[in-house]
Design a protein around this motif. Structure first.
Motif, short mmCIF file in Angstrom:
data_model
loop_
_atom_site.label_atom_id
_atom_site.label_comp_id
_atom_site.label_asym_id
_atom_site.label_seq_id
_atom_site.Cartn_x
_atom_site.Cartn_y
_atom_site.Cartn_z
N GLU A 237 0.81 -1.22 0.00
CA GLU A 237 0.00 0.00 0.00
C GLU A 237 0.84 1.26 0.00
N ASN A 238 1.95 1.29 0.76
CA ASN A 238 2.74 2.52 0.82
C ASN A 238 3.49 2.78 -0.49
N LEU A 239 3.92 1.73 -1.16
CA LEU A 239 4.53 1.91 -2.48
C LEU A 239 3.49 2.40 -3.48
N ALA A 240 2.29 1.84 -3.43
CA ALA A 240 1.20 2.30 -4.30
C ALA A 240 0.93 3.77 -4.07
N ALA A 241 0.95 4.21 -2.81
CA ALA A 241 0.69 5.62 -2.50
C ALA A 241 1.75 6.53 -3.12
N ALA A 242 3.01 6.10 -3.09
CA ALA A 242 4.07 6.90 -3.71
C ALA A 242 3.89 6.97 -5.23
N LEU A 243 3.48 5.88 -5.84
CA LEU A 243 3.25 5.88 -7.29
C LEU A 243 2.10 6.81 -7.65
N ILE A 244 1.07 6.84 -6.82
CA ILE A 244 -0.06 7.74 -7.06
C ILE A 244 0.39 9.19 -6.99
N ARG A 245 1.21 9.50 -5.98
CA ARG A 245 1.78 10.85 -5.88
C ARG A 245 2.57 11.19 -7.15
N ALA A 246 3.36 10.23 -7.61
CA ALA A 246 4.19 10.46 -8.80
C ALA A 246 3.34 10.66 -10.05
N SER A 247 2.18 10.02 -10.10
CA SER A 247 1.32 10.12 -11.28
C SER A 247 0.65 11.49 -11.39
N GLY A 248 0.61 12.22 -10.28
CA GLY A 248 -0.03 13.53 -10.28
C GLY A 248 -1.51 13.49 -9.98
N TYR A 249 -2.07 12.32 -9.66
CA TYR A 249 -3.50 12.22 -9.38
C TYR A 249 -3.86 12.93 -8.07
N ASP A 250 -4.96 13.70 -8.10
CA ASP A 250 -5.40 14.41 -6.89
C ASP A 250 -6.91 14.33 -6.66
#
Length: 399
Positions: free
Chosen positions: A180-193
């Motif tokens: 889950e924490n790696l997924a959260a970092a990838l979401i941050r990197a994707s720019g999704y808000d």
């Protein structure tokens, strides 16, 4: 113990450090600094508790205790014996040591842990007249000892069980789920808000979708679980009570309007598992689910952010030729999106060539022991991507 400033270390998966630092800044943690294996900061116990409760990217939170010389077993024993362990232990609590690392004289991490345990027990017996008990499975207090060459770093584990465990995943977790924490970092990197549609067309057990929605809603990832510091007998009751009050206040977070989220997979079993997890997290209302091939994915709104973690053979039994064919067909299909950002997390060394689209950025991570890259693409009428970079030798690669 009072709520006075101290030094803390927050660990995270490799490649996530810059995103963790930015997350800590958003939590009003002052001056977080990227360190070896994570991010360090000077703050209070209340700050450390806040990180445990609110950080999506952290793995664990530690209080560094000491760095001692550790040439051999005798030096480790003596230097650890001289430490004031009685401020962290009493006669009623249990403890455990996690030993990490070896050197020329210490050939096994188990021996390292044993020497430290002996020093602590002997010290406590002399100072208090009692011997604290060991509990390797669920100790009240957990110490971490990391040996690098002839230096030993000793820390107190504040968070306990890894923070990627949110408390909603039960029983079977699916094939090769991303943490889950790696997924959260990838979401941050994707720019999704949360302001535009989001899609994972290879959703597996639904981890990426769940993390994306909770991040956009501003929900605290630690609201469902307990932390190691809640077991400590030496932590003042006032700090524990204040923390419980803060957690209770966010148990039922307020919702906000989100653009639609789409979760799909060709596997019926995967979609049943995703539905189960969305039900457990209370997020089902935000998601449109379907069973379909990822090559047929589309945004009904004509635009959005796609983030996915396709199979790449390391953890799932898929033939290489079949993978490369799939990557090629995904690239051909997804480049037709009229307005989208694509973020594909893949460890296959030939993915980039097979997918055959021009990258906006390539970011390096580690998915467990596997070096893995996040390939970011802008297709159709997509905006110029925000600058995304990593520190400590893992910088974005521009084409």
């Amino acid at each position: 113990m009072s709520d006075v400033p101290g030094s803390f270390l927050v660990s995270c998966p490799k490649g996530c450090e810059v995103f963790l630092r930015d997350e800590l800044l958003s939590l009003n943690i002052e001056n977080p600094i990227i360190d070896d294996g994570g991010v360090s900061f000077i703050g209070t116990w209340t700050d450390a508790q806040k990180v445990c409760l609110w950080s999506r990217i952290a793995s664990r939170v530690y209080l560094p205790l000491a760095c001692v010389n550790a040439r051999d077993g005798e030096q480790i024993y003596q230097n650890c014996y001289n430490m004031e362990w009685e401020q962290w232990l009493d006669t009623a609590c249990t403890f455990a040591i996690q030993g990490i690392g070896t050197n020329e004289n210490i050939r096994h991490s188990g021996f390292l842990a044993l020497k430290i345990k002996d020093a602590i027990v002997d010290r406590m017996r002399k100072k208090t007249g009692f011997r604290p008990n060991i509990d390797k499975e669920n100790p009240d207090v957990r110490f971490v000892a990391r040996l690098v060459e002839d230096k030993l770093d000793l820390s107190l584990d504040i968070s306990g069980e890894s923070l990627h465990k949110r408390g909603w995943r039960k029983g079977y977790v699916g094939d090769a789920p991303i943490k889950e924490n790696l997924a959260a970092a990838l979401i941050r990197a994707s720019g999704y808000d949360g302001s535009e549609p989001f899609m994972d067309p290879m959703c597996g057990s639904g981890t990426i979708v769940i993390e994306a929605i909770e991040l956009a809603l501003g929900w605290a990832p630690g609201r469902r679980r307990r932390f190691k510091f809640e077991q400590w007998p030496f932590l003042p009751r006032s700090l524990k009570r204040d923390f419980r009050d803060r957690r209770q206040a966010i148990r039922k977070p307020s919702n906000r309007n989100l653009a639609r989220v789409y979760a799909s997979d060709f596997s019926e079993d995967a979609m049943l598992l995703t539905a189960k997890h969305l039900e457990a997290t209370g997020l089902k209302e935000y998601v449109s689910m379907s069973i379909k091939d990822a090559r047929n994915a589309s945004f009904p709104e004509g635009k959005g952010v796609l983030l996915t973690n396709p199979p790449y053979g390391e953890r799932m039994a898929v033939e290489d030729d079949e993978l490369l064919k799939m990557y090629k067909e995904l690239g051909e299909a997804w480049k037709k999106f009229p307005d989208a950002r694509l973020a594909v997390f893949c460890a296959h060394p030939k993915f980039r060539k097979a997918f055959a689209l021009k990258t906006s950025a390539v970011l390096e991570f580690a998915n467990g022991p596997i070096p893995t890259k996040l390939f970011i693409y802008n297709v159709g009428a997509r905006w110029t991507p925000p600058e995304t970079k990593q520190d400590s030798g893992t910088e974005s690669v521009e084409e």
